[in-house]
Design an enzyme around this catalytic site. Structure first.
Site, PDB file in Angstrom:
ATOM      1  N   PHE A  84       0.828  -1.207   0.000  1.00  0.00           N
ATOM      2  CA  PHE A  84       0.000   0.000   0.000  1.00  0.00           C
ATOM      3  C   PHE A  84       0.861   1.255   0.000  1.00  0.00           C
ATOM      4  CE2 PHE A  84      -4.646   0.472   1.205  1.00  0.00           C
ATOM      5  CZ  PHE A  84      -4.760   1.776   0.757  1.00  0.00           C
ATOM      6  N   GLU A  96      -0.273   2.064  13.241  1.00  0.00           N
ATOM      7  CA  GLU A  96       0.066   1.758  14.634  1.00  0.00           C
ATOM      8  C   GLU A  96       1.536   1.373  14.730  1.00  0.00           C
ATOM      9  OE1 GLU A  96      -1.144  -2.128  16.466  1.00  0.00           O
ATOM     10  OE2 GLU A  96      -2.479  -2.188  14.731  1.00  0.00           O
ATOM     11  N   GLY A  98       4.847  -0.463  16.561  1.00  0.00           N
ATOM     12  CA  GLY A  98       5.375  -1.487  17.442  1.00  0.00           C
ATOM     13  C   GLY A  98       6.442  -0.956  18.384  1.00  0.00           C
ATOM     14  N   ARG A 185      -8.911  11.104  -7.176  1.00  0.00           N
ATOM     15  CA  ARG A 185      -7.926  10.843  -8.224  1.00  0.00           C
ATOM     16  C   ARG A 185      -6.895   9.817  -7.758  1.00  0.00           C
ATOM     17  NH1 ARG A 185      -4.070  15.328 -11.300  1.00  0.00           N
ATOM     18  NH2 ARG A 185      -3.744  14.121 -13.214  1.00  0.00           N
ATOM     19  N   HIS A 189      -6.292   5.832  -9.099  1.00  0.00           N
ATOM     20  CA  HIS A 189      -5.008   5.262  -9.499  1.00  0.00           C
ATOM     21  C   HIS A 189      -4.734   3.971  -8.740  1.00  0.00           C
ATOM     22  CE1 HIS A 189      -0.537   4.922  -9.509  1.00  0.00           C
ATOM     23  NE2 HIS A 189      -0.730   5.206 -10.785  1.00  0.00           N
ATOM     24  N   ARG A 194      -4.682  -2.064  -8.281  1.00  0.00           N
ATOM     25  CA  ARG A 194      -4.819  -3.047  -7.211  1.00  0.00           C
ATOM     26  C   ARG A 194      -6.132  -3.818  -7.221  1.00  0.00           C
ATOM     27  NH1 ARG A 194       0.412  -3.775  -5.541  1.00  0.00           N
ATOM     28  NH2 ARG A 194       1.401  -1.746  -5.154  1.00  0.00           N
TER      29      ARG A 194
END
Length: 240
Positions: A84, A96, A98, A185, A189, A194
């Site tokens: 991502f 988040e 660690g 937009r 994309h 994906r």
């Protein structure tokens, strides 16, 4: 905080905040010819300007699609977020950490509908369903590995080792959560790369887990900006 590992195959996507509608595209586009009078578009029925939305999408006048915002809370395996974060233009992320909290032992195991076997070479391959035996092996091996990794993580924490050091033993199948903010937009994309769709002009080969995220984001977006979404599909699912 639970210390017993759990396993799941689903991901979650929640639209937590938005300022996004088809009229956002229209007034942004019409400022070039109407100046401040373009604000009159805000109170008009966007159905009357469906043709303009299609023109902008078809001829790839992209900037009017940037004057909106959507924020999603996404819970998915870490390996999904690593893909991502390759999407950088028009996106903002906060995940988040660690370093600052003990991570929950929730891990990804593919569901029975996840295709397991890759055939062909990169750029020209397909995935086919695995056998029952392969699914059993995947589940067994993953769960054993996850339990061992989390036990090692707990052992180091119990010995006083810093969280940012102990987390090194945790696998990318661990679930994490993040906020992701984008505009239409940048989302288009993302979806063009994906997700797989028969209406797409350009073929794509996304990993199934990030495609699951994309599908849920698209569901939310299509309700907010139905005419823009329709124009995206009608023009080959290519971001303008």
């Amino acid at each position: 905080m639970t210390e017993t590992p759990s396993f799941r195959s689903d991901i979650t996507v929640e639209l937590v905040k938005h300022s996004a509608s088809d009229t956002d595209v229209l007034w942004a586009a019409r400022v070039s010819t109407a100046g401040e009078q373009s604000l009159d578009e805000i109170g008009k029925d966007p159905e009357r300007s469906k043709g303009l939305l299609n023109f902008l999408m078809r001829d790839r006048h992209g900037s009017p699609f940037e004057h909106n915002s959507m924020t999603f809370l996404i819970t998915a395996p870490i390996f999904v977020f690593r893909e991502f974060h390759r999407h950088r233009v028009g996106w903002s992320y906060n995940e988040e950490s660690g370093r600052y909290r003990q991570l929950e032992p929730v891990f990804y195991v593919p569901g029975p509908d996840r295709k397991l076997v890759q055939r062909g070479r990169p750029g020209k391959y397909e995935f086919v369903p695995g056998t029952d035996e392969q699914h059993v092996v995947v589940g067994k091996v993953m769960e054993e590995s996850y339990r061992q990794a989390y036990a090692a993580y707990q052992e180091m924490l119990a010995a006083g080792v810093a969280r940012e050091v102990a987390r090194a033993v945790l696998p990318v199948g661990l679930f994490s959560s993040m906020y992701a903010t984008c505009n239409a937009r940048s989302l288009m994309h993302f979806l063009g790369l994906r997700t797989r769709d028969e209406r797409a002009t350009v073929p794509t080969f996304p990993q199934r887990e990030i495609e699951m995220v994309g599908e849920r984001m698209e569901e939310e977006w299509s309700r907010l900006m139905p005419l823009t979404h329709a124009a995206f599909n009608a023009n080959g699912r290519i971001a303008p």
